[in-house]
Structure formats: structure tokens, C-alpha cells
Design a protein around this motif. Structure first.
Motif, short mmCIF file in Angstrom:
data_model
loop_
_atom_site.label_atom_id
_atom_site.label_comp_id
_atom_site.label_asym_id
_atom_site.label_seq_id
_atom_site.Cartn_x
_atom_site.Cartn_y
_atom_site.Cartn_z
N ILE A 62 30.37 10.25 55.64
CA ILE A 62 30.62 9.72 56.98
C ILE A 62 29.67 10.44 57.92
O ILE A 62 29.67 11.67 58.00
N VAL A 63 28.84 9.66 58.59
CA VAL A 63 27.97 10.21 59.62
C VAL A 63 28.73 10.16 60.93
O VAL A 63 29.06 9.08 61.42
N LYS A 64 29.03 11.31 61.48
CA LYS A 64 29.94 11.37 62.64
C LYS A 64 29.41 10.56 63.82
O LYS A 64 30.19 9.95 64.55
N ALA A 119 18.51 4.00 58.88
CA ALA A 119 19.92 4.03 58.49
C ALA A 119 20.14 5.11 57.43
O ALA A 119 19.26 5.39 56.62
N GLN A 120 21.34 5.67 57.46
CA GLN A 120 21.62 6.73 56.50
C GLN A 120 21.76 6.13 55.10
O GLN A 120 22.14 4.97 54.95
N SER A 121 21.47 6.95 54.09
CA SER A 121 21.64 6.49 52.72
C SER A 121 22.15 7.65 51.87
O SER A 121 22.00 8.82 52.24
N VAL A 122 22.75 7.29 50.76
CA VAL A 122 23.29 8.27 49.82
C VAL A 122 22.73 7.95 48.45
O VAL A 122 22.81 6.80 48.00
N SER A 123 22.17 8.95 47.79
CA SER A 123 21.56 8.75 46.48
C SER A 123 22.28 9.54 45.41
O SER A 123 22.51 10.74 45.58
N GLN A 124 22.63 8.86 44.35
CA GLN A 124 23.17 9.54 43.17
C GLN A 124 22.14 9.36 42.07
O GLN A 124 21.81 8.24 41.69
N HIS A 125 21.65 10.46 41.56
CA HIS A 125 20.46 10.41 40.72
C HIS A 125 20.72 9.87 39.34
O HIS A 125 19.86 9.26 38.73
N ASN A 126 21.90 10.13 38.82
CA ASN A 126 22.22 9.69 37.47
C ASN A 126 23.09 8.44 37.54
O ASN A 126 24.11 8.44 38.22
N HIS A 127 22.66 7.41 36.84
CA HIS A 127 23.49 6.20 36.81
C HIS A 127 24.53 6.29 35.68
O HIS A 127 25.64 5.79 35.84
N HIS A 128 24.09 6.87 34.57
CA HIS A 128 24.99 7.00 33.42
C HIS A 128 24.86 8.41 32.85
O HIS A 128 23.74 8.92 32.73
N VAL A 129 25.99 8.98 32.52
CA VAL A 129 26.00 10.30 31.87
C VAL A 129 26.94 10.22 30.68
O VAL A 129 28.07 9.73 30.80
N ILE A 130 26.45 10.68 29.54
CA ILE A 130 27.30 10.73 28.34
C ILE A 130 27.34 12.17 27.88
O ILE A 130 26.30 12.83 27.74
N LEU A 131 28.54 12.67 27.66
CA LEU A 131 28.66 14.05 27.19
C LEU A 131 29.92 14.18 26.34
O LEU A 131 30.77 13.30 26.33
N SER A 132 29.99 15.29 25.66
CA SER A 132 31.12 15.56 24.77
C SER A 132 32.18 16.37 25.51
O SER A 132 31.89 17.05 26.50
N SER A 164 20.74 11.20 53.47
CA SER A 164 19.50 11.22 54.24
C SER A 164 19.68 11.56 55.71
O SER A 164 18.69 11.59 56.44
N TYR A 165 20.89 11.81 56.16
CA TYR A 165 21.10 12.02 57.59
C TYR A 165 21.16 13.50 57.93
O TYR A 165 21.79 14.28 57.22
#
Lengths: 114, 114
Positions: B94-96, B1-14, B26-27
Motif C-alpha cells: 500500500i502506497v500511503k 505508477a508503483q509496481s511490485v515484482s516477485q522474481h520467482n514464478h515457481h519454486v520447488i523444494l523438499s 518501485s515506490y
């Protein structure tokens, strides 16, 4: 309307009770989608409709969950015999009938099972 | 099955810092790619989308994203953030070949300090 309208905003049910959520898609949109977001994490696809026909139900739990989109009525998602793990925000989205269009999301219904 | 990864869970910046949020899927087939933003207490809003053509996509509020097919990536960027960019950001695919349902990443919570 110009927005996806979901009701109610919040729904509290005791474990074992039934829960029913409603979604009015944007006027002219023929696709309706339901997603479940648990604990502000990933959105899990549940089911989609093309007009009143089920288009894709690969994400629907086999038991207890059902959904409908009937003509001239809001779409609905019903959960029978709710469990604690059903607590989540349920989002509805709609998109136009022509291809390559993004989905527009409603505000969601927060379901709390006690 | 296709998957989507976002590497950063939290980002703090000014404020005025540059932002880049990673997204990989992954597709290997034809995909449509999206970034959605969820401001506190609000519904998902579309920031930008990629269907075909120029891999550098410009969206609303100064955001842009680059589709790199060879890396299966669709990273989101903004050169100079504002306090009002504090929100949760979701990459989605969206995987067509699998219909028109969105598969979401886990989200990245961005906090911009004034």
C-alpha cells in the motif's frame, strides 16, 4: 459476520449478458475493496468504498463496470455486456475504519464468460 | 505508477528446506508491506505485515520477512518448509500517498515435495 462473504462462488454468462457479484464485508468494517484476478496472475485493483461512498475508483474500467455499497445491503459489482476478457476471479476485501489494518479477503467469485 | 515484482514464478523444494521469496517495489515514499498466501482452493490469507518499526517482521506459521528500505525489498523467509506450505504467495504494497488499495506482485507458486 466474521468473514467476507462473496456470492455466488461461480457465475457463468454468455458474452453480452450482464453479471452481478455480491460481497458482504466483515461486520464493523467500513472499507470494501474489489480486485480482479485474471488467469491466477496479478490482482488488479478495481474500486474501493468507505461505507457507501466511493473512495477510490482509479482501477475501474470506464465502461460496463459499476459498483455500489448501499446501507444494509451487500456490496455489488455489476458488469454490463460482458466480454470474454472479463473472465476472472473477482475478490472482495474489507478492512476496519481505523488505520493500518490489513484487508481481509473473501473466497472470490469465479466469472466465466462463454 | 508503483509496481511490485516477485522474481520467482515457481519454486520447488523438499520438506525441511529453507525458503526465501523475493519481493521488490518501485515506490520511494511511505509504504505498508504485506505477504499473503493462497492455499489451493482457498482465499487469500495474511501471513504478515509491516507498517513501521522493527524491519524484521514475524508472521504466522513460522514465516518472517525483512524490510530493507534501501533496497526497496520485503523478502519472505521460512527456515524449514513443510508439505502444507504448498501454496501461492503474493507480496503486496500500500502506497500511503495513493490511498489504501493493495498493489500485488505476480505471485510465486511454491511446491513442497514430501
Amino acid at each position: 459476520g466474521e468473514e467476507v462473504a462473496q456470492t455466488p462462488k461461480h457465475l457463468v454468462r454468455g458474452e453480452g449478458q450482464k453479471a452481478k457479484l455480491y460481497c458482504a464485508p466483515i461486520k464493523g468494517h467500513s472499507y470494501v475493496f474489489w480486485y480482479q484476478q485474471v488467469l491466477k496472475n496479478e490482482f488488479k485493483f478495481l474500486i474501493s468504498f468507505q461505507n457507501e461512498n466511493v473512495f477510490d475508483e482509479t482501477g475501474m474500467p470506464k465502461e460496463r463496470f459499476s459498483a455500489k455499497c448501499l446501507p444494509n445491503s451487500p456490496c455489488s459489482l455489476e458488469i454490463q455486456a460482458t466480454k470474454l476478457e472479463d473472465s476472472a476471479v473477482y475478490f472482495c476485501a474489507s478492512s476496519p475504519p481505523w488505520g493500518n489494518q490489513p484487508q481481509h479477503f473473501g473466497d472470490g467469485t469465479r466469472l466465466s464468460i462463454l | 505508477a508503483q509496481s511490485v515484482s516477485q522474481h520467482n514464478h515457481h519454486v520447488i523444494l523438499s520438506e525441511a528446506a529453507s525458503l526465501e521469496l523475493g519481493c521488490n517495489y518501485s515506490y520511494g515514499g511511505t509504504v505498508n508491506l504485506f505477504w499473503y498466501v493462497q492455499y489451493p482452493g482457498q482465499h487469500l490469507q495474511l501471513l504478515l505485515k509491516y507498517f513501521s518499526g522493527d524491519p524484521l517482521v514475524k508472521g504466522i506459521k513460522g514465516f518472517e520477512a525483512e524490510f530493507i528500505k534501501s533496497k526497496f525489498s520485503f523478502n519472505l523467509r521460512k527456515p524449514s518448509v513443510q508439505w502444507s506450505d504448498t501454496a501461492e504467495y503474493f507480496c503486496a504494497v500500500i502506497v500511503k500517498a495513493a490511498g489504501n488499495k493493495l498493489t500485488f506482485g505476480g505471485g510465486t507458486r511454491v511446491l513442497v515435495k514430501p
